[in-house]
Design an enzyme around this catalytic site. Structure first.
Site, short mmCIF file in Angstrom:
data_model
loop_
_atom_site.label_atom_id
_atom_site.label_comp_id
_atom_site.label_asym_id
_atom_site.label_seq_id
_atom_site.Cartn_x
_atom_site.Cartn_y
_atom_site.Cartn_z
N GLY A 71 35.19 44.78 40.92
CA GLY A 71 36.22 45.94 40.62
C GLY A 71 37.00 46.03 41.72
CD GLN A 218 33.85 40.79 34.46
OE1 GLN A 218 33.92 40.06 33.47
NE2 GLN A 218 34.20 40.41 35.53
CG ASP A 259 41.82 43.51 39.77
OD1 ASP A 259 41.64 43.32 38.62
OD2 ASP A 259 40.86 43.25 40.34
#
Ligand code: MRU
Length: 364
Positions: A71, A218, A259
């Site tokens: 993450g 995830q 991200d």
């Protein structure tokens, strides 16, 4: 001082007066313990809740590469603590020798994963600080303090994001999310999931569709677990069900993390996010990105400049170590994709809800 968060289980409960001035919080996702870093092993969740202690910078680098910690914001925080461990183990009092070892540690962190910009921002910030003072004992203390500061800033930012973002959520909303952008991924309150948890804690009746998020799942493994911990109603879906649900009128909005965000708002996030964004536009459903400003890369004009990590083939040919494709199957495994800014309704940061044109909204 008012405004302390209360640490409860894995979550930060915002104070009633909501002055975000001070935190007495130790997140379970990642914790600095002065001579070591403790992380919850995200690769094992939810079947095993195991904490691992990382005692040197190389162990932290390996944990980032192997996604025991993952993450974007959490990777940035882990890298800061990895550098802090390297600094503590650096025994020289000669500044130039100290810098040689320091740069080796910082560069090792930077080489772990290529896409999340938080990692590189952390490394740059620590390098800049290391260049400002030649007194090694003093510098060592400052670098460790800076790593802790980076963690606290992420906690504070994600709580603000959660509060801002919850303004977009109406009572009764069903929200679709992709991958995992919760407390685990942020080492804080969470971005996309922080908004959902905050809205739920403030009395809104919401429900969540969590995309499974192949190949590493995830969504199935982490998002569902985190929302269950926070008592937010959640249903797990496979990635190819999102379009059906949107077309059936069952989704009110989409919220995902990020991200890396370019100056024009193009956003890199977990592979599959782009498909979800296109489906949302097709079905007139708002598509929100939630991310701290530490995820905005002001050095790049558009998403075309973002390096997409390619991970190993086994993530695709196997599930949980069990082969599902025949021996010798050729694979491509890009871990991220870029959603062009035209698909993004708004970007929720700790500074507020930013709408197009993003470049102006970011103040750059
Ligand atoms: O490969 P991962 O699991 O590190 O990818 C994570 C994501 O893509 C998240 O959605 C993103 O980092 C946002 S986390 C707040």
């Amino acid at each position: 001082m008012g405004g302390c968060c209360i640490y409860s289980g894995n979550y930060l409960i915002p104070p009633h007066d909501e002055k975000l001035t001070e935190y007495k919080v130790t997140m379970k996702a990642i914790e600095w313990l002065n001579d070591r870093v403790r992380i919850i092993d995200q690769a094992l969740l939810p079947l095993e809740e195991k904490y691992i202690e990382l005692k040197d910078y190389l162990s932290v680098a390996r944990a980032i590469k192997d996604m025991n910690v993952r993450g974007a914001p959490a990777i940035g925080v882990a890298a800061a603590f990895g550098i802090a461990l390297g600094v503590k183990d650096n025994k020289t009092s000669d500044y130039s020798k100290f810098l040689v070892e320091f740069n080796k540690v910082a560069d090792t962190m930077a080489a772990t994963r290529p896409t999340a910009v938080n990692l590189f921002k952390t490394v740059d910030r620590m390098k800049k600080l290391a260049a400002t003072i030649e007194d090694v004992p003093q510098l060592k203390k400052l670098l460790v303090d800076e790593a802790i500061k980076i963690h606290m800033e992420e906690i504070e930012s994600t709580l603000k994001i959660s509060r801002f973002g919850s303004e977009l959520i109406k009572d009764g909303f069903a929200i679709l999310t992709h991958c995992n952008a919760g407390p685990l991924a942020t080492a804080g309150y969470g971005t996309a999931l922080g908004i959902m948890i905050y809205a739920h804690e403030h009395g809104k009746k919401i429900s969540v569709f969590a995309d499974e998020t192949r190949p590493r799942c995830q969504g199935a493994k982490l998002t569902v677990w985190e929302l269950q911990q926070a008592n937010v109603p959640v249903k797990l879906i496979t990635d190819n069900m999102a379009g059906y649900l949107m077309h059936s009128g069952k989704v009110n909005c989409v919220i995902v993390g990020a991200d890396r965000i370019a100056r024009n708002g193009d956003t890199a996030n977990k592979i599959g996010t782009y498909s979800v964004a296109v489906l949302a536009k097709e079905n007139n459903i708002p598509f929100y990105v939630a991310a701290p400003t530490s995820t905005i890369d002001t050095s790049i004009a558009t998403g075309d400049e973002i390096i997409i990590e390619e991970r190993n083939a086994e993530e695709v040919t196997h599930i949980n170590g069990v082969r599902i494709a025949s021996e010798g199957t050729e694979v491509i495994n890009p871990a991220f994709d870029v959603t062009p800014h035209r698909y993004i309704t708004a970007i929720i940061t700790e500074k507020g809800i930013i709408r197009k044109p993003y470049k102006e909204g970011f103040g750059i």
